[in-house]
Design a protein around this motif. Structure first.
Motif, PDB file in Angstrom:
ATOM      1  N   ASN A 161       2.320  19.472  -9.393  1.00 24.26           N
ATOM      2  CA  ASN A 161       3.025  18.619 -10.349  1.00 24.26           C
ATOM      3  C   ASN A 161       3.784  17.525  -9.610  1.00 24.26           C
ATOM      4  O   ASN A 161       3.834  16.378 -10.064  1.00 24.26           O
ATOM      5  CB  ASN A 161       3.944  19.451 -11.249  1.00 24.26           C
ATOM      6  N   ILE A 162       4.332  17.831  -8.448  1.00 27.35           N
ATOM      7  CA  ILE A 162       4.990  16.811  -7.634  1.00 27.35           C
ATOM      8  C   ILE A 162       3.958  15.825  -7.085  1.00 27.35           C
ATOM      9  O   ILE A 162       4.106  14.607  -7.208  1.00 27.35           O
ATOM     10  CB  ILE A 162       5.797  17.463  -6.493  1.00 27.35           C
ATOM     11  N   THR A 163       2.906  16.357  -6.474  1.00 25.15           N
ATOM     12  CA  THR A 163       1.881  15.498  -5.870  1.00 25.15           C
ATOM     13  C   THR A 163       1.209  14.611  -6.910  1.00 25.15           C
ATOM     14  O   THR A 163       0.964  13.428  -6.665  1.00 25.15           O
ATOM     15  CB  THR A 163       0.845  16.351  -5.120  1.00 25.15           C
ATOM     16  N   ASP A 164       0.907  15.167  -8.081  1.00 30.02           N
ATOM     17  CA  ASP A 164       0.277  14.375  -9.136  1.00 30.02           C
ATOM     18  C   ASP A 164       1.169  13.206  -9.546  1.00 30.02           C
ATOM     19  O   ASP A 164       0.687  12.088  -9.761  1.00 30.02           O
ATOM     20  CB  ASP A 164      -0.020  15.236 -10.367  1.00 30.02           C
ATOM     21  N   ARG A 165       2.457  13.448  -9.657  1.00 32.01           N
ATOM     22  CA  ARG A 165       3.370  12.368 -10.052  1.00 32.01           C
ATOM     23  C   ARG A 165       3.450  11.296  -8.977  1.00 32.01           C
ATOM     24  O   ARG A 165       3.492  10.108  -9.277  1.00 32.01           O
ATOM     25  CB  ARG A 165       4.737  12.946 -10.396  1.00 32.01           C
ATOM     26  N   LEU A 166       3.432  11.709  -7.714  1.00 31.54           N
ATOM     27  CA  LEU A 166       3.409  10.725  -6.623  1.00 31.54           C
ATOM     28  C   LEU A 166       2.100   9.936  -6.637  1.00 31.54           C
ATOM     29  O   LEU A 166       2.100   8.719  -6.433  1.00 31.54           O
ATOM     30  CB  LEU A 166       3.594  11.416  -5.276  1.00 31.54           C
ATOM     31  N   ALA A 167       0.988  10.634  -6.873  1.00 31.12           N
ATOM     32  CA  ALA A 167      -0.312   9.955  -6.924  1.00 31.12           C
ATOM     33  C   ALA A 167      -0.326   8.894  -8.016  1.00 31.12           C
ATOM     34  O   ALA A 167      -0.829   7.787  -7.813  1.00 31.12           O
ATOM     35  CB  ALA A 167      -1.426  10.975  -7.154  1.00 31.12           C
ATOM     36  N   ASP A 168       0.238   9.229  -9.157  1.00 32.75           N
ATOM     37  CA  ASP A 168       0.294   8.260 -10.257  1.00 32.75           C
ATOM     38  C   ASP A 168       1.279   7.131  -9.963  1.00 32.75           C
ATOM     39  O   ASP A 168       0.990   5.966 -10.209  1.00 32.75           O
ATOM     40  CB  ASP A 168       0.656   8.964 -11.562  1.00 32.75           C
ATOM     41  N   ALA A 169       2.451   7.473  -9.422  1.00 31.29           N
ATOM     42  CA  ALA A 169       3.470   6.454  -9.148  1.00 31.29           C
ATOM     43  C   ALA A 169       3.018   5.479  -8.071  1.00 31.29           C
ATOM     44  O   ALA A 169       3.263   4.266  -8.179  1.00 31.29           O
ATOM     45  CB  ALA A 169       4.783   7.114  -8.727  1.00 31.29           C
ATOM     46  N   PHE A 170       2.354   5.990  -7.040  1.00 33.86           N
ATOM     47  CA  PHE A 170       1.919   5.132  -5.940  1.00 33.86           C
ATOM     48  C   PHE A 170       0.529   4.558  -6.160  1.00 33.86           C
ATOM     49  O   PHE A 170       0.067   3.737  -5.388  1.00 33.86           O
ATOM     50  CB  PHE A 170       1.948   5.898  -4.612  1.00 33.86           C
ATOM     51  N   GLY A 171      -0.170   5.010  -7.190  1.00 36.83           N
ATOM     52  CA  GLY A 171      -1.516   4.500  -7.452  1.00 36.83           C
ATOM     53  C   GLY A 171      -2.494   4.868  -6.354  1.00 36.83           C
ATOM     54  O   GLY A 171      -3.198   4.008  -5.826  1.00 36.83           O
ATOM     55  N   PHE A 172      -2.561   6.161  -6.002  1.00 39.26           N
ATOM     56  CA  PHE A 172      -3.468   6.603  -4.945  1.00 39.26           C
ATOM     57  C   PHE A 172      -4.879   6.079  -5.206  1.00 39.26           C
ATOM     58  O   PHE A 172      -5.413   6.220  -6.304  1.00 39.26           O
ATOM     59  CB  PHE A 172      -3.540   8.122  -4.873  1.00 39.26           C
ATOM     60  N   ALA A 173      -5.460   5.482  -4.180  1.00 42.26           N
ATOM     61  CA  ALA A 173      -6.816   4.946  -4.270  1.00 42.26           C
ATOM     62  C   ALA A 173      -7.836   6.088  -4.292  1.00 42.26           C
ATOM     63  O   ALA A 173      -7.689   7.078  -3.571  1.00 42.26           O
ATOM     64  CB  ALA A 173      -7.089   4.028  -3.082  1.00 42.26           C
ATOM     65  N   GLN A 174      -8.856   5.940  -5.116  1.00 38.30           N
ATOM     66  CA  GLN A 174      -9.949   6.904  -5.148  1.00 38.30           C
ATOM     67  C   GLN A 174     -10.775   6.770  -3.878  1.00 38.30           C
ATOM     68  O   GLN A 174     -10.931   5.680  -3.332  1.00 38.30           O
ATOM     69  CB  GLN A 174     -10.841   6.667  -6.360  1.00 38.30           C
TER      70      GLN A 174
END
Length: 193
Positions: A161-174
């Motif tokens: 849940n923490i990592t997912d929120r960071l991925a969304d906030a930072f816009g992790f590239a596919q």
């Protein structure tokens, strides 16, 4: 929105490390790894240790089970990067792509053990609603999951849940499919440290 900090916010030694990883692996460093290098004293070191313990520490859950939990929590959160990364890792851990795909497509009909199904159901509710009841816990225990397994699953849920929120906030590239496969091989070999 992708934040530029993931591309430029590093010391020269870290930039050199990223270049070496890209040179030897043939793939860019995933943003999930980059974010832990950005502020290691504030987030990165603690996050890596917590996630590694949740995903690779002693547990009655297999590595494949915990990777499936990470993919499932990420699916509930609709976090594309983490869904792909942990689907690839769970698939590789189980050596069973249809099983992973079935669990992510329809939990209730997937060919998985009841304790895992009930645990995933509970993690999904916790992720969606932010709460679970005593009855939810009793339901998981009634399938044969132990209190320690529930605790271990909750650690996985917290980490993602923490990592997912960071991925969304930072816009992790596919990544490319080969990039996700390389990441899965790395995670299974070395874990999250």
């Amino acid at each position: 929105m992708r934040l530029d900090i993931l591309n430029n916010g590093y010391r020269p030694g870290t930039k050199l490390l990223f270049a070496m990883i890209r040179l030897f692996s043939g793939h860019p460093v995933p943003d999930a790894a980059k974010v832990t290098f950005y502020r290691p004293d504030f987030y990165g070191a603690s996050a890596k240790e917590f996630t590694h313990e949740a995903m690779r520490g002693p547990s009655a859950w297999t590595v494949g089970d915990r990777e499936l939990m990470a993919a499932y929590v990420s699916k509930v959160n609709e976090t594309a990067f983490c869904i792909a990364a942990h689907t690839a890792t769970a698939t590789r851990a189980y050596q069973d792509a249809p099983r992973v795909a079935a669990a992510l497509a329809d939990l209730e009909s997937a060919p998985i053990e009841e304790p895992l199904r009930a645990t995933l159901r509970m993690l999904g509710k916790l992720t969606r609603e932010g709460t679970v009841s005593a009855q939810d816990m009793r339901d998981v225990l009634a399938t044969g999951a132990t209190p320690q397994q529930i605790q271990d699953a909750l650690a996985v849920c917290t980490a993602f849940n923490i990592t997912d929120r960071l991925a969304d906030a930072f816009g992790f590239a596919q990544l490319s499919p080969k990039g996700f496969e390389a990441g899965a091989k790395y995670l299974l070999k070395r874990g999250y440290r």
